[in-house]
Design a protein around this motif. Structure first.
Motif, PDB file in Angstrom:
ATOM      1  N   PHE A 172       0.823  -0.969  -0.081  1.00 48.25           N
ATOM      2  CA  PHE A 172       0.065  -0.005   0.063  1.00 48.25           C
ATOM      3  C   PHE A 172       1.002   1.155   0.176  1.00 48.25           C
ATOM      4  N   LYS A 173       0.743   2.246  -1.020  1.00 47.36           N
ATOM      5  CA  LYS A 173       1.464   3.372  -1.154  1.00 47.36           C
ATOM      6  C   LYS A 173       1.041   4.467  -0.308  1.00 47.36           C
ATOM      7  N   THR A 174       1.843   5.192   0.756  1.00 53.24           N
ATOM      8  CA  THR A 174       1.375   6.718   1.196  1.00 53.24           C
ATOM      9  C   THR A 174       2.095   7.546   0.572  1.00 53.24           C
ATOM     10  N   ASP A 175       1.989   8.796   0.805  1.00 57.72           N
ATOM     11  CA  ASP A 175       2.446   9.955   0.100  1.00 57.72           C
ATOM     12  C   ASP A 175       4.008  10.515   0.677  1.00 57.72           C
ATOM     13  N   ALA A 176       4.646   9.756   1.669  1.00 63.81           N
ATOM     14  CA  ALA A 176       5.723  10.151   2.387  1.00 63.81           C
ATOM     15  C   ALA A 176       6.295   9.053   3.297  1.00 63.81           C
ATOM     16  N   GLU A 177       7.392   9.234   3.870  1.00 59.95           N
ATOM     17  CA  GLU A 177       8.018   8.100   4.779  1.00 59.95           C
ATOM     18  C   GLU A 177       7.235   7.559   5.863  1.00 59.95           C
ATOM     19  N   ASP A 196       3.132  11.942   5.665  1.00 62.87           N
ATOM     20  CA  ASP A 196       2.207  12.574   4.704  1.00 62.87           C
ATOM     21  C   ASP A 196       1.099  13.185   5.523  1.00 62.87           C
ATOM     22  N   ASN A 197       1.187  13.180   6.851  1.00 62.80           N
ATOM     23  CA  ASN A 197       0.261  13.908   7.999  1.00 62.80           C
ATOM     24  C   ASN A 197      -0.919  12.914   8.197  1.00 62.80           C
ATOM     25  N   SER A 198      -1.006  11.757   8.033  1.00 63.00           N
ATOM     26  CA  SER A 198      -2.058  11.134   7.940  1.00 63.00           C
ATOM     27  C   SER A 198      -1.951   9.622   8.898  1.00 63.00           C
ATOM     28  N   LEU A 199      -3.075   9.199   9.415  1.00 67.14           N
ATOM     29  CA  LEU A 199      -3.191   7.822  10.114  1.00 67.14           C
ATOM     30  C   LEU A 199      -4.042   7.156   9.111  1.00 67.14           C
ATOM     31  N   TYR A 200      -3.665   5.969   8.954  1.00 66.95           N
ATOM     32  CA  TYR A 200      -4.288   4.921   8.177  1.00 66.95           C
ATOM     33  C   TYR A 200      -4.700   3.826   8.851  1.00 66.95           C
ATOM     34  N   CYS A 201      -5.789   3.239   8.009  1.00 67.53           N
ATOM     35  CA  CYS A 201      -6.464   2.150   8.820  1.00 67.53           C
ATOM     36  C   CYS A 201      -6.694   1.372   7.487  1.00 67.53           C
ATOM     37  N   LEU A 202      -6.229   0.190   7.447  1.00 71.85           N
ATOM     38  CA  LEU A 202      -6.085  -0.925   6.257  1.00 71.85           C
ATOM     39  C   LEU A 202      -6.795  -2.377   6.618  1.00 71.85           C
ATOM     40  N   VAL A 219       2.979  12.136  11.447  1.00 68.55           N
ATOM     41  CA  VAL A 219       2.681  11.344  12.272  1.00 68.55           C
ATOM     42  C   VAL A 219       3.867  10.122  12.437  1.00 68.55           C
ATOM     43  N   ASN A 220       4.502  10.614  13.613  1.00 73.04           N
ATOM     44  CA  ASN A 220       5.882   9.509  13.881  1.00 73.04           C
ATOM     45  C   ASN A 220       5.240   8.351  14.758  1.00 73.04           C
ATOM     46  N   VAL A 232      -3.532   9.797  18.032  1.00 75.44           N
ATOM     47  CA  VAL A 232      -2.462  10.209  17.223  1.00 75.44           C
ATOM     48  C   VAL A 232      -1.797  11.258  17.936  1.00 75.44           C
ATOM     49  N   THR A 233      -0.426  11.277  18.011  1.00 71.04           N
ATOM     50  CA  THR A 233       0.329  12.202  18.568  1.00 71.04           C
ATOM     51  C   THR A 233       1.310  12.539  17.519  1.00 71.04           C
ATOM     52  N   GLY A 234       1.734  13.685  17.242  1.00 75.48           N
ATOM     53  CA  GLY A 234       2.822  14.030  16.220  1.00 75.48           C
ATOM     54  C   GLY A 234       3.410  15.286  16.115  1.00 75.48           C
ATOM     55  N   CYS A 235       3.580  15.849  14.964  1.00 77.44           N
ATOM     56  CA  CYS A 235       4.103  17.205  14.725  1.00 77.44           C
ATOM     57  C   CYS A 235       3.112  18.206  14.637  1.00 77.44           C
ATOM     58  N   ASP A 236       2.088  17.834  14.990  1.00 78.91           N
ATOM     59  CA  ASP A 236       0.841  19.185  14.726  1.00 78.91           C
ATOM     60  C   ASP A 236       0.611  19.502  16.126  1.00 78.91           C
ATOM     61  N   GLU A 237       1.243  18.878  17.085  1.00 74.87           N
ATOM     62  CA  GLU A 237       1.161  19.346  18.539  1.00 74.87           C
ATOM     63  C   GLU A 237      -0.182  19.248  19.270  1.00 74.87           C
TER      64      GLU A 237
END
Length: 410
Positions: A172-177, A196-202, A219-220, A232-237
């Protein structure tokens, strides 16, 4: 999630905001949002099932990500074998039964015999077999279920591999690392974050996208699962509480700081180290910070994800220390100093704490006192976290001469 390892430039968050954080940051009080409806019955996600007893099947070994091992280890650890990996290992290995699953920065996922280190299968992030062709590396830790091995790479591809053969099941391809390590619900929903700033559910079976939740930053973290919610915790504080069934946000609270580390959950509380040099306890149902711990002498961020028991919260810091605080009050119990930053996430087994440091040492500490019980110099930076399962401890080192090391009893 693999904790990030190098300089601030690799974090990819706003440089201006990083400067602000290094000067001073604080956690603000809740100013927002509707609270999640937690009065109903738990959803499909089991509370903290890491799989069969004695395994270490995911980054923090369970849906609650508490960093607790339920295996056994000998009183004195002996080095059984080491398996070299070019470019090194920054992620946490998985141990399931008599097999070890490791992911390297060289773009390979490898399955080894636990007792001997003998290779069973090897998978590359690209199909081109030419060793001179660059292959995106793996910073995320593998998740192992009864159906497969799952993890993302530096190019944003999420891979599903056959457990027995290592053959590709789907991608499955996301838009970033992807640095975030995956977690899974009891009914087969895979959750992971992307840059790519997203949380995915597959869907675990075929990789079909069930939903995508977009945030305002990278999202780290590896997403914890409790009841029918994930976080979700990440770079958007922000701390965001997401309904797993719908992919909709139930609530959120501002934290005003980046969170690189992954949260650990116990009861109504979430525990995590922040980029504002604090370890915090957040009541995720009431959406409030209950306590904050900050070393009074040093201000350095936390990349290490906490391990928690009913009494203690343990995490490593970039202040070169390992901190243990009282889980209920946030007051310091002990600090242990190393000679390098501690990005490795601790694992607790009974009264023993295992953790690596960039001073090249793997440490075993007493949980109650912080005293050294044992240490082993592995000759390279240790930013990966230990995995303990089936009576063995495995951990990788990160360098051109990196390797996976296995400890147990000869």
């Amino acid at each position: 999630m693999r904790v990030l390892t190098a300089t601030l430039s690799r974090i990819r968050c706003s440089p201006a905001w990083i400067t602000t954080l290094l000067l001073a940051c604080s956690i603000c009080s809740v100013t927002t949002a509707e609270k999640p409806d937690v009065s109903g019955k738990p959803g499909p996600a089991a509370e903290n099932a890491p799989g069969e007893s004695g395994n270490w099947a995911s980054f923090r070994n369970g849906k609650l990500q508490q960093g607790i091992a339920d295996s056994t280890l000998p009183a004195e650890l002996e080095l059984l074998w080491q398996h070299t990996s070019s470019d090194g290992i920054a992620s946490t290995a998985a141990i399931v039964g008599d097999r070890v699953y490791m992911a390297g920065l060289n773009g390979y996922v490898e399955c080894l015999e636990l007792k001997t280190g003998k290779p069973i299968w090897k998978y590359r992030s690209i199909e081109n077999p030419d060793p001179k062709e660059f292959a995106p590396g793996f910073k995320a830790s593998p998740l192992v279920t009864a159906n497969g091995v799952y993890l993302g790479d530096e190019d944003g591809i999420f891979h599903a591999l056959d457990l027995k053969t290592g053959k590709k099941l789907w991608q499955f391809k996301t838009d970033a690392e992807i640095i975030s390590s995956a977690n899974v619900t009891a009914d087969g929903k895979l959750l992971f974050g992307s840059y790519d700033n997203s949380l995915y559910c597959l869907n675990e079976k075929d990789g079909a996208l069930l939903w995508r939740f977009e945030t305002d930053g990278y999202v780290n973290c590896s997403p914890a699962i409790v009841e029918n919610f994930t976080f979700v915790t990440g770079c958007d504080e922000q701390l965001r509480v997401i309904d797993i069934a719908t992919g909709k946000q139930h609530s959120h609270m501002p934290l005003e700081t980046y969170l690189i580390a992954s949260p650990a959950i116990m009861g109504d509380n979430l525990y995590v180290g922040t980029y504002a040099s604090e370890i915090i306890s957040v009541n995720w149902k009431e959406l409030k910070v209950e306590w904050r711990f900050k070393d009074p002498k040093k201000e350095f961020p936390y990349h290490s994800s906490a391990a928690i028991t009913s009494e203690y919260v343990v995490a490593g810091g970039r202040d070169k220390q390992i901190h243990c605080v009282d889980r209920k009050t946030g007051k310091s119990v002990w600090d242990f100093g190393t000679r390098g930053r501690v990005d490795s996430s601790p694992v607790i087994l009974g009264n023993r704490v295992f953790i690596g440091s960039s001073d090249d040492n793997l440490y075993e500490l007493d949980l109650k006192t912080g005293k050294t019980l044992w240490k082993k110099n592995l000759g390279d930076d240790i930013t990966a976290s230990p995995a303990i399962g089936s009576g063995h401890l495995v951990i990788g080192t990160e360098s051109r001469n990196g390797a996976l090391y296995c400890f147990g009893k000869k």
